[in-house]
Design a protein around this motif. Structure first.
Motif, short mmCIF file in Angstrom:
data_model
loop_
_atom_site.label_atom_id
_atom_site.label_comp_id
_atom_site.label_asym_id
_atom_site.label_seq_id
_atom_site.Cartn_x
_atom_site.Cartn_y
_atom_site.Cartn_z
N ASN A 1 -9.48 1.11 2.72
CA ASN A 1 -9.87 0.95 1.32
C ASN A 1 -11.01 -0.04 1.11
O ASN A 1 -11.17 -0.59 0.05
CB ASN A 1 -8.65 0.57 0.46
N ASP B 1 -7.89 0.72 -6.36
CA ASP B 1 -7.42 -0.36 -5.49
C ASP B 1 -8.22 -0.39 -4.20
O ASP B 1 -7.75 -0.01 -3.13
CB ASP B 1 -5.92 -0.18 -5.16
N PRO C 1 3.93 0.88 -3.58
CA PRO C 1 3.25 0.01 -4.56
C PRO C 1 4.10 -0.40 -5.75
O PRO C 1 3.71 -1.29 -6.50
CB PRO C 1 2.06 0.85 -5.01
N TRP D 1 0.84 -1.20 0.00
CA TRP D 1 0.00 0.00 0.00
C TRP D 1 0.88 1.26 0.00
O TRP D 1 0.57 2.25 -0.64
CB TRP D 1 -0.93 0.01 1.23
N ARG E 1 -3.54 -4.42 -1.66
CA ARG E 1 -4.35 -3.84 -2.71
C ARG E 1 -5.23 -4.87 -3.40
O ARG E 1 -5.36 -4.88 -4.63
CB ARG E 1 -3.48 -3.10 -3.74
#
Ligand SMILES: Cc1ncc(C[n+]2csc(CCOP(=O)(O)OP(=O)(O)O)c2C)c(N)n1
Ligand SMILES: [Mg+2]
Length: 895
Positions: free
Chosen positions: A656, A685, A185, A182, A620
């Motif tokens: 997320n 993502d 990346p 994260w 992700r």
């Protein structure tokens, strides 16, 4: 008294038997010897001679000196490179801690595993490229300084980033403490630092590679999964929890490398035992190849001189705490205490100086031994996974600053003297004067070292680790897939779970995305009504179905197939979650967009495998977590351990995740359509958490009092007006918020408020408190930071307006889910929810118990009006009485 089976009462006879075996091996080879031994074992069985199961081999290397593979690289230059990497890794931590005490970092983990990593990086680990997927490497999280240091030498990490290790917010960017895709990346692929998750994920990654191959979706035949693990880490239940799956699935594309430095954070891993032998037995029993790399080349001549084969016996009697003592002891100590137990042993080392004895190298620090182990693992195509148990010394090279000491894990500072020793030991070209600053050292691009690294890269396809996304967004799926759900269920009672299964079948049947869908279930398909998928799409089984299923004559039989699409995981939420992650990150790992739908008992999700979900977020992962049998009162009967009123709140904490609690089929379909678009078309993502319930009720058609786009926007953003109350003059008004199955209670309450109490109630469907809150917080922050501009208005306030009618919110989750919104509400806000332990009971009674039924909503609404002077106490009192609500019972959340 029995004589111990290890007592030799007739050594001559023993030797004869041994010599017979020698002769067989010599004349007919090891296979024949194996055959004869097996026959003997069976024959012994006829006499009833007990053969205790012993999955251990002696405490020596599995690959003997004469079976070693020749080393393909330039040992000299590799040593120089490794030494520089060691130096920089040490400086990384020392510098960071000088600049900011307490910032942390680890020197000793990488110090012990440098050879294990470098041999792999120089000769084995294939990079992920646009043309083909590479290997998947799970790096031991605490060894990250060493991984950064190699990338620094390769020129992939800047000096500035090195200065900013563990200072990710610094100008120019820093380096994250551990592997976090994260945060970095383009570098890290797999988060590993929550110990136990790496080994588990690696197994399921290797399995998913095979799944993609067997389904013809990606060419992963050449991909190998390597997982670097700590010996202390092996105590996590997750580490060993899936090792039988690995052998059952015949994952010879998987290699574990356990860095057996015999220490963890506080002290020895098995002071009074032997971790290598213990792990050997466990892995052998589970059906793995085990390669022990215990002794380095310095030991080879000692073993050769040991004609009476005394060493293995002596070694079997030493426990790890004592091995650790030997590795920090002087040569004299080792001679006296280890070899000194038998004059014949002492004789083996009579020509060794004390200094030589002190520095006898261990297997995990010997590149040739390590290379041989890796090479053997790669070449062993025997349908078994392989574990390499490599013995090392924690803090290797730190000398007095911590080599082999119990404090070494936490060592972050070296004084000048210790730095000098380190420099001398590894021949780093740094002057005495420079030493004090712990300077990084990077040979320039013309140096042999740099060129060698570049050669390795070009042989292996590129740099490792590196994360790339080679896949591209998909076309938006046809809206037709979702349309039928907008029409409602035509008077038929169905649950959101049934609607979901119907939608999932449609998606699976779709030409465009059908084959990319990965249904994942941990043994609850029948609970969720998903068994119809078995026959149609098949359950993945790498070897196909080798039996005639008991239900083969039925329509929906249990069909397993080599290219089956469903991952039926059995009872392992942790394993199923690891499959979800492997599938949900295939867009990066293999450049294929897989869309996992992991459907499970919602209580056994965030609560049970929350850390795995957190790691999936870090990695992700995309896809849908479907929390089924959700809602503390919607899942009736099952009781305290099963009824989930927590997961929606827990989901709000994952940055997320988009978390939703839909009530109706059209909401669910809208959310899944939106999710696919957001994740696979817009390529964000993020991933989705959607709860679905098992209460059947009539699914209404999508309301038409709002334009469809506005309604859909509301569903996605967390709330919309489901039904406005009547507008009569002087009639008190309230807003009723309902979510999931409890929306029906709000609707019922609104009808009764109008019919019996002359109160007008607007009914709002809240699909996501998480989304409402995030949006409201975000507007609030923006407004605070932009005092001179027109304030932004949240979705919540945009649709709710400014009228201060009381709001009564009810959901099947804890009150804490809705309560944060009270701060943004224009009027009083009362949250009803299901805080506390669940109960085995009928739905109706549960809803009354937790006070989320229509009657409790009515009482809360009337009471809010009382507080505003719009109703009187007698009215509320009457309602309480007429509904038979218990007023003197203890709070449900305390019962
Ligand atoms: C789940 C979890 N628990 C605790 C920790 C904290 N922790 C970090 S390293 C470590 C010791 C590691 O020992 P080992 O696995 O033997 O690795 P080594 O450093 O010895 O190679 C601990 C307890 C963690 N990272 N993850
Ligand atoms: Mg360890």
């Amino acid at each position: 008294m029995h004589k111990s089976i290890s007592t030799d009462i007739d050594p001559v006879e023993t030797r004869e038997w041994s010599e017979s075996l020698d002769a067989v091996v010599h004349h007919s080879g090891p296979q024949r010897a194996h055959y004869l031994l097996e026959q003997l074992r069976r024959h012994a069985h006829e006499y009833g001679i007990p053969f205790p199961i012993n999955a251990n081999t002696p405490y020596i290397n599995t690959i003997s000196r004469d079976r070693q593979h020749p080393y393909p690289g330039d040992r000299q230059i590799e040593r120089r490179i490794k030494s520089i990497i060691r130096w920089n890794a040490m400086c990384l931590v020392v510098r960071a801690n000088r600049r900011s005490a307490g910032i942390g970092g680890h020197i000793s983990t990488f110090a012990s595993s440098a050879t294990l990593f470098q041999v792999g990086l120089n000769h084995f680990f294939r990079a992920n490229t646009k043309e083909r997927s590479g290997d998947q490497i799970y790096f031991q999280g605490h060894a990250s300084p060493g991984i950064y240091s190699r990338a620094f030498m390769e020129g992939r990490i800047s000096m500035e980033q090195m200065y900013n290790f563990r200072r990710e917010l610094a100008d120019g960017g820093g380096l994250s403490s551990y592997p976090h895709p994260w945060l970095m990346p383009n570098f890290w692929e797999f988060p590993t630092v929550s110990m136990g998750l790496g080994p588990l994920s690696a197994i399921y990654q290797a399995r998913f590679n095979r799944y993609l191959l067997n389904r013809g979706l990606a060419d992963t035949d050449h991909c190998r999964v390597w997982a670097f693990l700590g010996d202390g880490e092996m105590d996590e239940p997750e580490s060993l929890g899936a090792i039988t799956l690995a052998s059952r699935e015949k994952l010879d594309n998987l290699t574990f490398i356990v860095n057996c430095n015999l220490q963890r954070l506080d002290g020895p891993v098995r002071g009074n035992g032997n971790v290598i032998q213990e792990l050997e037995a466990a892995f052998t029993g589970a059906g793995w190849n085990v390669i022990k790399v215990i002794w380095g080349d310095d030991w080879d001549p000692i073993f050769s001189a040991d004609e009476n084969n005394l060493l293995p016996g002596r070694m079997a009697n030493v426990v790890d705490g004592q091995w650790q003592r030997y590795s920090t002891g002087s040569g004299e100590y080792i001679r006296d205490h280890f070899f000194g137990t038998d004059p014949r042993l002492l004789k083996l080392v009579e020509n060794h100086t004390d200094d030589q004895l002190e520095h006898l190298r261990l297997g995990g620090h010997d590149p040739e031994k390590v290379y041989s182990a890796y090479k053997t693992a790669v070449e062993l195509q025997n349908e078994k996974p392989t574990v390499i148990l490599a013995r090392t010394i924690k803090g290797y090279g730190l000398g007095e600053a911590g080599e082999g000491k119990n404090i070494t894990h936490q060592q972050k500072k070296l004084n000048e003297e210790e730095m000098r020793e380190f420099r001398d030991r590894f021949d780093i070209p740094i002057t005495d004067k420079e030493l004090r600053d712990a300077p990084f050292y990077r040979p320039d691009e013309n140096s042999d070292e740099y060129q060698y690294l570049m050669d390795c890269q070009s042989r292996l396809g590129g740099p490792v680790p590196a994360r790339f996304v080679h896949s591209s967004p998909i076309e938006k799926p046809s809206p037709k897939l979702f349309e039928e759900f907008n029409k409602g269920s035509n008077g038929r009672e169905v649950s959101t779970t049934m609607a979901f299964v119907r939608l999932l079948s449609r998606l699976l049947g779709d030409k465009q995305i059908g084959s990319n869908i990965v249904p994942i279930i941990p043994d609850e398909a029948r609970t969720f009504g998903m068994e119809s998928l078995f026959q149609k799409h098949g359950i993945y089984a790498h070897g196909g179905q080798k039996y005639d299923p008991v239900d083969s004559h039925t329509l929906l039989y249990y069909r397993e197939e080599k290219n089956g699409q469903i991952l039926e995981e059995g009872i392992t939420e942790a394993g199923a979650m690891a499959s979800f992650t492997a599938a949900g990150t295939a867009y990066a790992t293999h450049g294929v967009n897989m869309i996992p739908f992991y459907t499970y008992y919602s209580m056994f999700g965030f609560q049970r495998v929350g850390d795995s979900i957190w790691a999936a977020a870090d990695q992700r992962a995309k896809g849908f977590l479907m929390g089924a049998t959700a809602g503390r009162t919607t899942l009736a009967g099952e009781g305290l351990q099963h009824q989930d009123g927590n997961s929606q709140l827990m989901a709000t904490l994952v940055p997320n995740i988009y978390a939703y609690d839909p009530a109706f089929a059209y909401e669910l379909a809208t959310l899944i359509e939106d999710g696919i678009e957001r994740m696979y078309v817009n390529y964000e993502d993020v991933f989705y958490y959607i709860t679905i319930g098992n209460e059947p009720y009539v699914m209404p058609a999508m309301p038409d009092h709002l334009p469809e786009a506005e309604l859909r926007n509301g569903i996605v953003r967390g709330m919309y007006l489901y039904k406005a109350g009547p507008r009569k003059k002087d009639q008190p008004r309230v807003h009723l918020f309902g979510s999931g199955a409890i929306l029906n209670e709000a609707i019922r309450a609104a009808e009764a408020l109008e019919a019996s109490y002359n109160v007008s109630a607007d009914v709002w469907s809240v699909t996501s408190y998480q989304q409402l809150y995030r949006d409201a917080k975000s507007c609030e922050r923006w407004n605070r930071l932009h005092p001179d501009q027109k304030p932004r208005v949240s979705h919540f306030r945009t649709i709710l307006g400014n009228d201060d009618y009381p709001i009564i919110s009810a959901s099947d989750y804890v009150r804490g889910l809705a309560e944060p919104m009270s701060r943004f509400a224009p009027g009083p806000f009362v949250a009803l929810g299901t805080d506390g332990f669940g109960r085995s009971e009928a739905r109706e009674d549960l809803r009354r118990f937790f006070e989320v039924d229509a009657e409790s909503i009515i009482v809360a609404a009337l009471h809010s009006l009382l507080e505003r002077g719009e109703a009187d106490a007698a009215l509320v009192q009457d309602a309480i009485k007429s509904f038979g609500i218990q007023t003197e019972s203890a709070d449900p959340w305390l019962r």
